[in-house]
Design an enzyme around this catalytic site. Structure first.
Site, short mmCIF file in Angstrom:
data_model
loop_
_atom_site.label_atom_id
_atom_site.label_comp_id
_atom_site.label_asym_id
_atom_site.label_seq_id
_atom_site.Cartn_x
_atom_site.Cartn_y
_atom_site.Cartn_z
N GLN A 190 0.78 -1.24 0.00
CA GLN A 190 0.00 0.00 0.00
C GLN A 190 0.82 1.30 0.00
O GLN A 190 0.49 2.24 -0.72
CB GLN A 190 -0.96 0.02 1.21
CG GLN A 190 -1.85 1.22 1.23
CD GLN A 190 -2.92 1.25 2.29
OE1 GLN A 190 -3.52 2.27 2.53
NE2 GLN A 190 -3.21 0.14 2.95
N GLU A 228 1.42 -1.45 8.27
CA GLU A 228 0.60 -0.35 8.78
C GLU A 228 0.54 -0.24 10.31
O GLU A 228 0.94 0.77 10.91
CB GLU A 228 -0.82 -0.53 8.22
CG GLU A 228 -1.87 0.38 8.79
CD GLU A 228 -1.64 1.83 8.42
OE1 GLU A 228 -1.53 2.12 7.23
OE2 GLU A 228 -1.58 2.68 9.32
N ASP A 269 0.61 3.56 6.06
CA ASP A 269 0.79 3.23 4.64
C ASP A 269 0.54 4.41 3.71
O ASP A 269 1.45 5.05 3.22
CB ASP A 269 -0.14 2.08 4.26
CG ASP A 269 0.38 0.74 4.75
OD1 ASP A 269 1.58 0.64 5.03
OD2 ASP A 269 -0.41 -0.21 4.85
N GLY A 321 -7.66 19.70 20.16
CA GLY A 321 -7.15 21.06 19.97
C GLY A 321 -7.67 21.93 21.10
O GLY A 321 -7.95 21.44 22.20
N GLY A 322 -7.83 23.21 20.80
CA GLY A 322 -8.35 24.12 21.82
C GLY A 322 -9.86 24.02 21.99
O GLY A 322 -10.42 24.59 22.92
#
Ligand code: CAO
Length: 424
Positions: free
Chosen positions: A19, A142, A174, A256-257
């Site tokens: 892959q 993978e 991959d 995140g924030g």
């Protein structure tokens, strides 16, 4: 097919399998490069026969990663095959490979030898770990890369029966590595236009996963300084999660924030995908209150700032869940989109396959195929204003062997002789 594809005229030897490498070369083929897949005679890329859905036909694993390419069978361990590969190297711009560590050298195609054959050659390689790494000898697939690159340790639940490191179904090891490699190849190609020289481009799967786990490294650095991570679901009720000083798994938290979570919608008891992802964007707090019919939250000091909300963020999510319990995931999103709230339904593969917008944009395409009839695949996620790449069928094993050999200058007799000794 656009006849103005920018990579037209670039010749790529696609010495890749499975892959990571094929995803890279497929992308370059979509954009016009002449990608010649070099495969072992008789068997070819192992994915041709893995997880077959139609007996005798190339498996979807292969067709979905090798569209727009040509196939040349070549036994590169035989003298005749080596000679063909040498000729091909002399006439190509790029060679991409993702064999196990040392395999190309063992075949006789060291970087030094390749450079002698063609000083302008760009050799692009995928390996599990980078050159000189203490694990450089390891073969990698993978999920191995997801573990080595930080994705597994930071994905999943932090408590409960299934709280161990977790693999993502997205091909972070991959295809993601293949995308990094494509950027490296194009950069080296632009460099070559300036210097005339090729170079070796190497991307490791570990590095590519780590690059996508950048925000988790950010969290490690913050944790080292501050001692806890305020946006994680463990804060502030389960502070012991931060005691060992290692970034804990945060389940479905925002990362995140903006806090976020996966919320149940109508039908979740029987439909495994009756959920939405809901994000509490700081500046969208007032619209969220309006959407939920909770105007009192707008002025309540327990809710007005992100910091004030965090200790009871799970209760806020529970309130939203209660609000959408009689709405499907699509109805819920239709309500929240009017308030500019970042959210989306959790879509199944079946829903994505039949999604009208994805079909219209070419992100899901149906491709005619000589043996299969046709197959669906994921088209280019990159859209251009001046061209529309068309996805064409993956090649049958050795479909273009004779044509490629003839282009290299071999006569019909020479080609027949190569078939005779099974070099092609
Ligand atoms: N003619 C003759 N021999 C060929 C050939 C051809 N056309 N194409 C490949 N081969 C040979 C190679 O020379 C090599 O032989 P040796 O081991 O004797 O030198 C062998 O086939 C291939 O070896 P491999 O190590 O690449 O294959 P594997 O199935 O044992 O391992 C994988 C597969 C993916 C673990 C390994 O290739 C690897 O680690 N690749 C780098 C990382 C990578 O890309 N992984 C992602 C794969 S996608 O999930």
């Amino acid at each position: 097919m656009s006849d103005n594809l920018p990579l037209k005229g670039i010749k790529i030897i696609d010495f890749t399998h499975v892959q990571a490498g094929p995803a890279c070369t497929q992308l370059l083929a979509w954009f016009g490069a002449d990608v010649i897949k070099v495969e072992r005679p008789g068997s070819g890329d192992v994915t041709r026969s893995q997880l077959r859905d139609i007996p005798g036909a190339d498996a979807l694993y292969f067709t979905m990663l090798n569209s727009n390419k040509r196939s040349l069978t070549l036994d590169t361990k035989k003298a005749e095959g080596k000679a063909v590969l040498e000729k091909l190297i002399k006439e190509s711009d790029v060679m991409v490979e993702n064999f196990g560590p040392g395999a190309l050298d063992r075949m006789g195609f060291t970087w030094e030898h390749i450079q002698k054959l063609n000083p302008g050659m760009i050799l692009a390689s995928v390996k599990g770990f980078s050159d000189g790494h203490h694990y450089e000898d390891l073969k990698v697939y993978e999920n191995v890369a997801q573990c080595a690159g930080g994705a597994a340790s930071t994905t999943g639940y932090w408590k409960g029966e299934n709280s161990g490191p977790t693999i993502s179904s997205a091909a972070l090891g991959d295809s993601n590595t293949g995308m990094h490699l494509a950027i490296g190849i194009l950069t080296a190609y632009i460099g070559k236009q300036k210097t005339g020289k090729g170079q070796k481009v190497a991307v490791s799967m570990q590095d590519s996963v780590l690059n996508l786990c950048r925000v988790k490294m950010r969290d490690q650095l913050r944790l080292d300084k501050v001692g806890y991570l305020e946006e994680y679901p463990q804060y502030p009720h389960e502070m012991e999660a931060f005691k060992d000083g290692v970034v804990p798994r945060g389940a479905n938290a925002g990362g995140g924030g903006q806090p976020g979570w996966i919320l149940k919608c109508k039908g979740w008891e029987t439909d495994p995908n009756a959920y939405i992802y809901f994000t509490v964007q700081g500046h969208a707090w007032e619209p969220i209150c309006d959407a939920l019919g909770k105007p009192e939250w707008k002025t309540d000091p327990a809710y007005t700032t992100a910091q004030a909300r965090q200790p009871h963020i799970m209760n806020i999510f529970a309130t939203i869940e209660d609000f959408i319990k009689d709405k499907t995931k699509f109805e819920a999103v239709d309500i929240f989109r009017k308030f500019d709230i970042p959210c989306a339904p959790v879509l199944s593969m079946k829903e994505l396959l039949h999604d009208k917008s994805l079909r219209a944009s070419g992100s899901i395409v149906e491709v005619p195929h000589k043996v299969r009839g046709s197959y669906f695949t994921v088209g280019s996620p990159i859209k251009f204003s001046g061209m529309k790449p068309e996805v064409t069928a993956s090649p049958l094993l050795g479909e273009h062997t004779d044509a490629v050999l003839a282009e290299l200058g071999y006569s019909a007799q020479e080609i027949a002789a190569m078939h005779e000794v099974k070099a092609v």
